[in-house]
Design a protein around this motif. Structure first.
Motif, short mmCIF file in Angstrom:
data_model
loop_
_atom_site.label_atom_id
_atom_site.label_comp_id
_atom_site.label_asym_id
_atom_site.label_seq_id
_atom_site.Cartn_x
_atom_site.Cartn_y
_atom_site.Cartn_z
N CYS A 120 0.85 -1.19 0.00
CA CYS A 120 0.00 0.00 0.00
C CYS A 120 0.89 1.24 0.00
CB CYS A 120 -0.88 0.03 1.25
SG CYS A 120 -2.01 -1.37 1.42
N ASP A 129 -8.90 -4.04 7.59
CA ASP A 129 -7.82 -4.85 7.04
C ASP A 129 -7.91 -6.27 7.61
OD1 ASP A 129 -7.04 -2.47 5.91
OD2 ASP A 129 -5.28 -2.20 7.18
N THR A 159 -0.73 -8.20 6.65
CA THR A 159 -1.96 -7.41 6.80
C THR A 159 -2.35 -6.88 5.43
OG1 THR A 159 -1.32 -6.78 9.04
CG2 THR A 159 -3.03 -5.45 7.98
N ARG A 201 -5.02 -4.87 3.02
CA ARG A 201 -6.12 -3.91 2.91
C ARG A 201 -6.91 -4.30 1.67
NH1 ARG A 201 -3.94 1.60 3.38
NH2 ARG A 201 -4.09 1.06 5.58
N TYR A 228 -0.59 -3.90 3.58
CA TYR A 228 -0.27 -2.76 4.45
C TYR A 228 0.94 -3.05 5.33
CZ TYR A 228 -0.59 0.87 7.94
OH TYR A 228 -0.29 1.91 8.77
#
Length: 150
Positions: free
Chosen positions: A65, A106, A133, A135, A143
């Motif tokens: 991200c 998330d 993680t 998103r 992320y």
């Protein structure tokens, strides 16, 4: 049915269609299986490289991200891998499972990855217990990465 009635019916259908298209579409839920697969591909690509081929790592970095706290440390990673003379190949990966949801929506996915790593002429097998993680919206991206080698 007369011509006027047919035209009136056609106009009525067009109005209903126009009104219906302005209504917000019902949101489809995020597909957890797609999130897990996206996270798995990220980890496998990040751990698949040689000193002469880092294309999969570069592809993985592109999936971070824009606001990822890991983006800064990833910037020099490819050059470090090329200069290290090391290589890594994923031998085995657990299926992965979502272990948490963040307040922002998330998904945190857990994996166990076994890699065969060769550095300085000494190949070794490593086991990573990774958390990725993801998103899921508006465009799926990673992320955060947490990799623990054992």
């Amino acid at each position: 049915m007369g011509f006027a009635a047919a035209v009136a019916l056609l106009v009525a259908e067009m109005v209903v269609f126009a009104v219906r298209s302005d209504e917000p579409e019902e949101e489809t839920p995020v597909d957890d299986a797609a999130v897990v697969e996206y996270a798995r591909r990220m980890i496998v690509d990040l751990l698949s490289y040689s000193p002469t081929d880092t294309t999969r790592v570069e592809s993985a970095i592109d999936r971070l991200c824009d606001d990822s706290p890991d983006a800064g440390s990833a910037a020099g990673l490819v050059e470090q891998l090329r200069n290290s003379g090391a290589g890594s190949e994923v031998r085995e990966s657990s299926i992965g499972q979502i272990v948490a949801h963040t307040p922002d929506g998330d998904r945190v996915v857990s994996f166990r990855i076994i890699t065969h790593v060769g550095a300085f002429g000494r190949p070794a097998e490593k086991t990573n217990h990774d958390l990725v993680t993801v998103r899921p919206e508006p465009a799926m991206c990673v992320y955060r990465l947490e990799m623990v080698t054992r």
